[in-house]
Design a protein around this motif. Structure first.
Motif, mmCIF file in Angstrom:
data_model
loop_
_atom_site.group_PDB
_atom_site.id
_atom_site.type_symbol
_atom_site.label_atom_id
_atom_site.label_comp_id
_atom_site.label_asym_id
_atom_site.label_seq_id
_atom_site.Cartn_x
_atom_site.Cartn_y
_atom_site.Cartn_z
ATOM 1 N N UNK A 69 0.908 -1.118 -0.134
ATOM 2 C CA UNK A 69 -0.016 0.054 -0.021
ATOM 3 C C UNK A 69 0.886 1.418 -0.186
ATOM 4 N N UNK A 70 1.026 1.870 -1.162
ATOM 5 C CA UNK A 70 1.840 3.104 -1.141
ATOM 6 C C UNK A 70 1.004 4.376 -1.314
ATOM 7 N N UNK A 71 -0.326 4.294 -0.839
ATOM 8 C CA UNK A 71 -1.000 5.437 -0.623
ATOM 9 C C UNK A 71 -1.007 6.015 0.733
ATOM 10 N N UNK A 72 -1.758 7.193 0.721
ATOM 11 C CA UNK A 72 -1.900 7.887 2.144
ATOM 12 C C UNK A 72 -2.863 7.256 2.996
ATOM 13 N N UNK A 73 -3.713 6.492 2.526
ATOM 14 C CA UNK A 73 -5.067 6.087 3.179
ATOM 15 C C UNK A 73 -4.947 4.607 3.465
ATOM 16 N N UNK A 74 -5.771 4.044 4.029
ATOM 17 C CA UNK A 74 -5.911 2.516 4.338
ATOM 18 C C UNK A 74 -6.701 1.799 3.143
ATOM 19 N N UNK A 79 -14.574 -1.818 2.408
ATOM 20 C CA UNK A 79 -14.850 -0.899 1.511
ATOM 21 C C UNK A 79 -14.498 -1.678 -0.057
ATOM 22 N N UNK A 80 -14.310 -2.912 -0.081
ATOM 23 C CA UNK A 80 -14.088 -3.733 -1.304
ATOM 24 C C UNK A 80 -12.762 -3.373 -1.847
ATOM 25 N N UNK A 102 -6.261 -9.914 2.631
ATOM 26 C CA UNK A 102 -5.890 -11.039 3.591
ATOM 27 C C UNK A 102 -5.958 -10.280 4.833
ATOM 28 N N UNK A 103 -6.264 -9.206 5.121
ATOM 29 C CA UNK A 103 -6.458 -8.420 6.554
ATOM 30 C C UNK A 103 -7.652 -7.497 6.212
ATOM 31 N N UNK A 104 -8.259 -6.964 7.365
ATOM 32 C CA UNK A 104 -9.451 -6.240 7.567
ATOM 33 C C UNK A 104 -8.978 -4.862 7.035
ATOM 34 N N UNK A 112 0.219 -6.421 1.735
ATOM 35 C CA UNK A 112 -0.828 -7.280 1.648
ATOM 36 C C UNK A 112 -0.321 -8.719 0.858
ATOM 37 N N UNK A 113 -0.332 -9.666 1.602
ATOM 38 C CA UNK A 113 0.004 -11.051 0.917
ATOM 39 C C UNK A 113 -1.228 -11.740 0.787
#
Length: 279
Positions: A69-74, A79-80, A102-104, A112-113
């Protein structure tokens, strides 16, 4: 007095219109800014992937793909945010085309694996395998995984590698799906099956008469075959040949070699001969 009231009414209406336009413009700018901010926040970086590149038709195999995840948010599962199939986009060649997070929650900078099963198509061939992150019904984003062509075969080459015959048949002669790696030059799946079921391979015989000729003279090649449906020539002759026949060579000025390759339902066979040239 009436004129003053009319002026105030017109002034108030104009003020309301201007205020509405200002509010509408600010809201539009905020919406655009938010959309641009959201677009900028959708970033992912490919890290690694691991899976077999040669599989059997219908085989289920494990896949591991890691994205950062290279963004500023989760990235939020509810949220699909998902991993989706590519090349072509949304294909269902290997599974339903989506893999859940793989995680919430996957936070900024975290990886993310994705570990999931894929099932090979029912027809042999080479098929694209590629994935990319998306937010369902919003956008695809970030890196795609490197595209890999997975070779889907009719049998498992690991079960019988380079052995020139089937390694096992049941007591009643029913074929068991064990066969060689086609790339090693072993028999095909059909040849393997026919061997187990007792279908004979093609054989051939090739002769030259005479087998020795004087310089700039010719010889006659004659051949026959059994259990063959087609034959082809190589060496100092070429082209498709009948399953039996004869033909004259060219006038020869040097020693020449001739090979005949014949194939049939049960497998292939080859034969060869040569002609020596004297003074």
């Amino acid at each position: 007095m009436t004129n003053i009231l009319k002026f105030k009414f017109k002034y108030n209406r104009l003020t309301l219109v201007i205020a509405f336009l200002i509010i509408f413009t600010l809201a539009s700018l905020l919406t655009i800014d938010k959309a641009l901010a959201d677009q900028e926040s959708y970033e992912s970086v490919y890290v690694s992937q691991s899976f077999g590149t040669t599989v059997t038709i219908g085989q289920t195999f494990g896949v591991t793909i890691v994205m950062r995840n290279n963004s500023e948010g989760n990235w939020v599962r509810s949220e699909e945010y998902k991993l989706g199939s590519q090349n072509p986009q949304d294909n269902v060649t290997w599974r339903d085309g989506r893999v859940a997070l793989p995680a919430a929650v996957i936070g900024p900078g975290e990886t993310a694996t994705f570990r999931f099963d894929a099932t090979a198509p029912s027809s042999p061939g080479r098929y694209n395998f590629q994935w990319r992150m998306l937010r369902e019904h919003v956008t695809w984003f970030g890196d795609s995984t490197p595209n890999v062509e997975i070779n889907v075969r009719e049998c498992d080459p690991a079960e019988w590698y380079g052995v020139p015959q089937c390694s096992a048949c049941t007591s009643n002669g029913t074929f068991q799906a064990e066969c060689s790696d086609w790339g090693s030059g072993g028999p095909s799946w059909t040849e393997c099956r026919n061997h187990c079921e007792g279908v004979p391979s093609a054989t051939c015989s090739l002769t030259a008469s005479p087998s020795s000729v004087s310089y700039n003279n010719s010889s006659t090649l004659s051949w026959s075959s059994t259990n063959a449906s087609s034959c082809s020539a190589s060496g100092d002759w070429s082209g498709s040949k009948g399953t039996s026949g004869s033909e004259s060579t060219n006038n020869l000025t040097s020693n020449s070699s001739y090979t005949l390759n014949c194939s049939g339902e049960g497998g292939s066979g080859s034969c060869n001969t040569s002609v020596s040239v004297g003074a």
